[in-house]
Write an enzyme that holds these catalytic residues in place. Structure first.
Site, PDB file in Angstrom:
ATOM      1  N   ASP A  94       0.847  -1.192   0.000  1.00  0.00           N
ATOM      2  CA  ASP A  94       0.000   0.000   0.000  1.00  0.00           C
ATOM      3  C   ASP A  94       0.880   1.239   0.000  1.00  0.00           C
ATOM      4  O   ASP A  94       1.749   1.386   0.857  1.00  0.00           O
ATOM      5  CB  ASP A  94      -0.906  -0.003   1.233  1.00  0.00           C
ATOM      6  CG  ASP A  94      -2.028   1.017   1.119  1.00  0.00           C
ATOM      7  OD1 ASP A  94      -2.424   1.347  -0.015  1.00  0.00           O
ATOM      8  OD2 ASP A  94      -2.506   1.475   2.170  1.00  0.00           O
ATOM      9  N   TYR A 144       1.192   5.633  -0.415  1.00  0.00           N
ATOM     10  CA  TYR A 144       0.689   6.785   0.345  1.00  0.00           C
ATOM     11  C   TYR A 144       0.916   7.995  -0.553  1.00  0.00           C
ATOM     12  O   TYR A 144       1.593   8.931  -0.196  1.00  0.00           O
ATOM     13  CB  TYR A 144       1.527   6.861   1.636  1.00  0.00           C
ATOM     14  CG  TYR A 144       1.088   7.806   2.712  1.00  0.00           C
ATOM     15  CD1 TYR A 144      -0.178   7.740   3.283  1.00  0.00           C
ATOM     16  CD2 TYR A 144       1.975   8.755   3.227  1.00  0.00           C
ATOM     17  CE1 TYR A 144      -0.542   8.587   4.312  1.00  0.00           C
ATOM     18  CE2 TYR A 144       1.615   9.602   4.257  1.00  0.00           C
ATOM     19  CZ  TYR A 144       0.347   9.511   4.799  1.00  0.00           C
ATOM     20  OH  TYR A 144      -0.005  10.349   5.828  1.00  0.00           O
ATOM     21  N   HIS A 151      -3.878  13.948   0.739  1.00  0.00           N
ATOM     22  CA  HIS A 151      -4.146  13.079   1.895  1.00  0.00           C
ATOM     23  C   HIS A 151      -2.994  13.144   2.899  1.00  0.00           C
ATOM     24  O   HIS A 151      -3.213  13.313   4.100  1.00  0.00           O
ATOM     25  CB  HIS A 151      -4.353  11.634   1.427  1.00  0.00           C
ATOM     26  CG  HIS A 151      -4.469  10.643   2.552  1.00  0.00           C
ATOM     27  ND1 HIS A 151      -5.555  10.618   3.407  1.00  0.00           N
ATOM     28  CD2 HIS A 151      -3.628   9.665   2.974  1.00  0.00           C
ATOM     29  CE1 HIS A 151      -5.371   9.653   4.304  1.00  0.00           C
ATOM     30  NE2 HIS A 151      -4.217   9.054   4.069  1.00  0.00           N
ATOM     31  N   ARG A 166       0.601  15.999  13.164  1.00  0.00           N
ATOM     32  CA  ARG A 166       1.934  16.542  13.422  1.00  0.00           C
ATOM     33  C   ARG A 166       1.883  18.062  13.398  1.00  0.00           C
ATOM     34  O   ARG A 166       1.191  18.680  14.185  1.00  0.00           O
ATOM     35  CB  ARG A 166       2.938  15.982  12.407  1.00  0.00           C
ATOM     36  CG  ARG A 166       3.292  14.507  12.675  1.00  0.00           C
ATOM     37  CD  ARG A 166       4.344  13.987  11.706  1.00  0.00           C
ATOM     38  NE  ARG A 166       3.862  14.021  10.341  1.00  0.00           N
ATOM     39  CZ  ARG A 166       3.186  13.021   9.744  1.00  0.00           C
ATOM     40  NH1 ARG A 166       2.956  11.916  10.399  1.00  0.00           N
ATOM     41  NH2 ARG A 166       2.758  13.124   8.512  1.00  0.00           N
ATOM     42  N   GLU A 203     -10.601   3.809   3.364  1.00  0.00           N
ATOM     43  CA  GLU A 203      -9.686   4.613   2.560  1.00  0.00           C
ATOM     44  C   GLU A 203     -10.018   4.374   1.091  1.00  0.00           C
ATOM     45  O   GLU A 203      -9.963   3.238   0.613  1.00  0.00           O
ATOM     46  CB  GLU A 203      -8.225   4.283   2.860  1.00  0.00           C
ATOM     47  CG  GLU A 203      -7.834   4.759   4.251  1.00  0.00           C
ATOM     48  CD  GLU A 203      -6.339   4.753   4.534  1.00  0.00           C
ATOM     49  OE1 GLU A 203      -5.888   5.609   5.323  1.00  0.00           O
ATOM     50  OE2 GLU A 203      -5.626   3.899   3.996  1.00  0.00           O
ATOM     51  N   GLU A 217      -9.193   4.086  -2.427  1.00  0.00           N
ATOM     52  CA  GLU A 217      -7.952   3.847  -3.157  1.00  0.00           C
ATOM     53  C   GLU A 217      -8.253   3.132  -4.469  1.00  0.00           C
ATOM     54  O   GLU A 217      -9.327   2.583  -4.671  1.00  0.00           O
ATOM     55  CB  GLU A 217      -6.987   2.979  -2.325  1.00  0.00           C
ATOM     56  CG  GLU A 217      -6.707   3.556  -0.939  1.00  0.00           C
ATOM     57  CD  GLU A 217      -5.476   2.949  -0.267  1.00  0.00           C
ATOM     58  OE1 GLU A 217      -4.659   2.290  -0.941  1.00  0.00           O
ATOM     59  OE2 GLU A 217      -5.348   3.123   0.968  1.00  0.00           O
ATOM     60  N   GLN A 261      -4.423   1.971  14.990  1.00  0.00           N
ATOM     61  CA  GLN A 261      -3.289   2.463  14.201  1.00  0.00           C
ATOM     62  C   GLN A 261      -2.478   3.505  14.978  1.00  0.00           C
ATOM     63  O   GLN A 261      -1.248   3.479  15.000  1.00  0.00           O
ATOM     64  CB  GLN A 261      -3.835   3.085  12.907  1.00  0.00           C
ATOM     65  CG  GLN A 261      -2.784   3.502  11.896  1.00  0.00           C
ATOM     66  CD  GLN A 261      -3.409   4.173  10.664  1.00  0.00           C
ATOM     67  OE1 GLN A 261      -4.628   4.231  10.525  1.00  0.00           O
ATOM     68  NE2 GLN A 261      -2.578   4.679   9.789  1.00  0.00           N
ATOM     69  N   TYR A 301       1.523   2.342  15.570  1.00  0.00           N
ATOM     70  CA  TYR A 301       2.286   2.529  14.329  1.00  0.00           C
ATOM     71  C   TYR A 301       3.737   2.972  14.511  1.00  0.00           C
ATOM     72  O   TYR A 301       4.540   2.845  13.583  1.00  0.00           O
ATOM     73  CB  TYR A 301       1.543   3.461  13.370  1.00  0.00           C
ATOM     74  CG  TYR A 301       1.800   4.937  13.547  1.00  0.00           C
ATOM     75  CD1 TYR A 301       2.661   5.601  12.670  1.00  0.00           C
ATOM     76  CD2 TYR A 301       1.193   5.657  14.569  1.00  0.00           C
ATOM     77  CE1 TYR A 301       2.881   6.963  12.809  1.00  0.00           C
ATOM     78  CE2 TYR A 301       1.423   7.005  14.715  1.00  0.00           C
ATOM     79  CZ  TYR A 301       2.266   7.660  13.841  1.00  0.00           C
ATOM     80  OH  TYR A 301       2.497   8.998  13.987  1.00  0.00           O
ATOM     81  N   THR A 311      -4.781   6.479   0.009  1.00  0.00           N
ATOM     82  CA  THR A 311      -6.023   7.248  -0.002  1.00  0.00           C
ATOM     83  C   THR A 311      -5.969   8.367  -1.035  1.00  0.00           C
ATOM     84  O   THR A 311      -4.993   9.117  -1.085  1.00  0.00           O
ATOM     85  CB  THR A 311      -6.263   7.862   1.392  1.00  0.00           C
ATOM     86  OG1 THR A 311      -6.172   6.824   2.347  1.00  0.00           O
ATOM     87  CG2 THR A 311      -7.610   8.531   1.473  1.00  0.00           C
TER      88      THR A 311
HETATM   89 CA    CA Z   1      -4.029   2.999   2.738  1.00  0.00          CA
END
Ligand code: CA
Length: 433
Positions: A144, A146, A151, A160, A217, A219, A258, A262, A367
Site C-alpha cells: 500500500d 501513500y 491526503h 503533526r 480509505e 484507493e 493504528q 504505528y 487514499t
Molecule cells: Ca491505505
C-alpha cells in the site's frame, strides 16, 4: 486460428488499431444500458460462478458476462479453455500481454461483428445478476502506497505540524508499506469490526476493545501482470508492461488501533484485518484514452523515478455511505488523476532494491484525496479526526463507521461519450466477533 476469424483478419487489425488509441465509435450488438460501466470499450476480466458450479473466468459486457471457457471451447480464442476454468486469473495473466490483450480484442471483435458466430451461441452469456463474483486473482503480496499529497498533507496537519505537514521524505520517495494479502476480500464481503489495543490519551493505560474509529480509505489498486526475478529492477519506462489492470480498493483502517501501534514500524493490525477490492480488473489498455498529465513534482525526483509521458488517469471516484435506516449518501467525490506519484514510479521504486514481483500482486495507491473537502478520501479527513460530524439521510450523525453501515466506492472514466467503469467495491461492517 479459427477459419471464421482468419477470414476477417483485415477488418480485425483496423478495429484493433482504432480502439486502442483513438475513441472511434464501436457498436456492439449486445444490448447494454447507455450508462453502463462495462461498455464495449472496457471488457474487464473477472472470476465468477453460477450456483454451485465451478469458478470460471469471464469478461463483463453491459449486464452480462461472457464465459471465456465457452468461447475457447468453441475455438474462438487462441487460448486453451483450461486457462479459463480456474478459480483465479493468475495463470491466464502469466501468459503475457500479447496473449491477454489479444483475447480481450478478440472478444471485442466478436461482440461488434454483425455476423458474429456468438449470435448462435447464447449459452456463452451469463447474466451478472445470476453470478457470484470472486476475488479475481490470488494475491501473493500486497503493498500500500501513500501517494496522494492532499491526503498526506491532511494527515500531517492533524497529527503533526500544520506548518510542516509533509515529512521530509515525502516528495522524494513514493512512501509505502507491505500490507497483508490474506485478508483482501472481494466486494460484498461483510467485515467484522476489528478488536484491538488502543490508548486514546497519555493519561490512560492501553485497553483491549472493539475499534471505535473505524474508517475506509478510497484507493485504487493495480494488479501485477508480469513477474520479475530477484535482483531485477523495473524502470518507469517499462513499468506499464508489468501492470495488468486496475481495481477499486478500500483499505479499511482502524484509526485508534493504528494511532497506538504505528510507531516506529508503521501500520500493522489497524490495517491488516481486511481490505476490499472490486471484482472486475479493468485493463491498462482499456484506460489508455483517459491518460492525463500528473501534478508537477518539486523538487526534481531522482533519476530512477523520472518518467516521460502521461501516466495519471482521469478516473472519477465516489464514496457512498448507508445504514439500515438511511439511504446512501455520497460523502466524497475524488479523482485518481490527483495522485502525486504515478503507478510507474511506484513500481520503479518498489523494485529499485531488487525486490521481485509476482503476477497477482496488488499495489494500492493510498487514499485518494483532492484539494476540496468534498473530495477527501477517508472519514479521518471528512470528519477531521472526529471533530466534524456529518449527517446521514435519516438525520443520524457519523464521524467514523458504525456497525451495520455500508461503504460503497465507485469509479469510472468518461471521455467523448465513451465510458469505462469499474463497477463498485462495497462492504458492510458487522459487530465484532
Ligand atoms: Ca491505505
Amino acid at each position: 486460428m479459427n477459419v471464421t476469424l482468419s477470414a476477417i483478419e483485415g477488418k480485425v487489425v483496423s478495429i484493433i488499431n482504432e480502439t486502442t488509441r483513438n475513441l472511434t465509435t464501436l457498436k456492439t450488438w449486445v444490448s447494454i444500458p447507455d450508462d453502463s460501466d462495462f461498455s464495449i470499450y472496457n471488457l474487464p476480466f473477472g472470476i465468477f460462478s453460477v450456483g454451485e458450479n465451478e469458478l470460471k473466468a469471464g469478461i463483463a459486457i453491459g449486464e452480462q458476462i461472457v464465459a471465456l471457457s465457452a468461447l475457447a471451447t468453441l475455438g474462438l480464442l487462441e487460448v486453451d479453455a483450461s486457462y479459463f476454468k480456474q478459480s483465479t486469473l493468475n495463470d491466464f495473466i502469466s501468459l503475457g500481454k500479447s496473449i491477454t490483450n489479444k483475447v480481450r480484442l478478440d472478444v471485442q471483435r466478436l461482440l461488434v461483428l454483425e455476423n458474429s458466430p456468438l449470435k448462435n451461441h447464447p449459452e456463452v452469456f451469463v447474466s451478472q445478476s445470476d453470478a457470484k463474483m470472486h476475488l479475481p486473482v490470488h494475491v501473493g503480496d500486497y503493498t500500500d502506497f501513500y501517494s496522494s499529497i492532499e491526503h498526506a498533507t491532511n494527515v500531517g496537519k492533524m497529527f503533526r505540524d500544520p506548518e510542516n505537514a509533509l515529512l521530509p521524505n515525502w516528495r522524494h520517495i513514493p512512501v509505502g508499506y507491505h500490507g497483508r494479502a490474506s485478508s483482501i476480500v472481494v466486494s460484498g464481503t461483510n467485515i467484522n469490526r476489528p478488536m484491538g489495543q488502543v490508548k486514546p490519551n497519555s493519561e490512560e493505560l492501553p485497553s483491549f476493545k472493539p475499534s471505535e474509529n473505524l474508517d475506509f480509505e478510497l484507493e485504487m489498486g493495480f494488479v501485477v501482470g508480469k513477474s520479475t526475478e530477484l535482483g531485477e529492477r523495473v524502470s518507469t519506462k517499462n513499468a506499464a508492461e508489468h501492470i495488468f489492470g486496475l481495481v477499486l480498493f478500500n483499505d479499511w483502517s482502524a484509526r485508534d488501533i493504528q494511532k497506538w501501534e504505528y510507531v516506529p514500524l508503521g501500520p500493522f493490525l489497524g490495517k491488516s484485518f481486511a481490505s476490499s477490492m472490486s471484482p472486475w480488473i479493468v485493463t491498462l489498455e482499456a484506460l489508455e484514452p483517459f491518460k492525463v498529465q500528473g501534478p508537477e513534482q518539486k523538487p526534481e525526483v531522482l533519476s530512477y523515478l523520472q518518467y516521460e509521458g502521461e501516466h495519471n488517469y482521469d478516473i472519477q471516484l465516489e464514496v457512498g455511505m448507508s445504514s439500515p435506516n438511511s439511504d446512501e449518501r455520497i460523502i466524497s467525490n475524488s479523482n485518481f488523476k490527483y495522485m502525486y506519484w504515478n503507478m510507474m514510479q511506484q513500481l520503479a521504486h518498489h523494485t529499485v532494491n531488487g525486490c521481485n514481483l509476482n503476477v497477482g500482486d496488488v499495489m494500492a495507491s493510498g487514499t485518494i484525496s483532492g484539494k476540496d473537502e468534498s473530495s477527501f478520501g477517508s472519514l479521518l479527513e471528512i470528519s477531521w479526526g472526529g471533530k466534524k460530524p456529518f449527517e446521514l439521510s435519516d438525520g443520524s450523525t457519523r464521524t467514523f463507521i458504525e456497525d451495520n453501515d455500508t461503504i460503497t466506492m465507485r469509479g469510472f472514466a468518461e471521455k467523448d461519450g465513451i465510458k469505462v467503469g469499474f463497477g463498485e467495491v462495497s462492504g458492510t461492517i458487522l459487530p465484532s466477533k
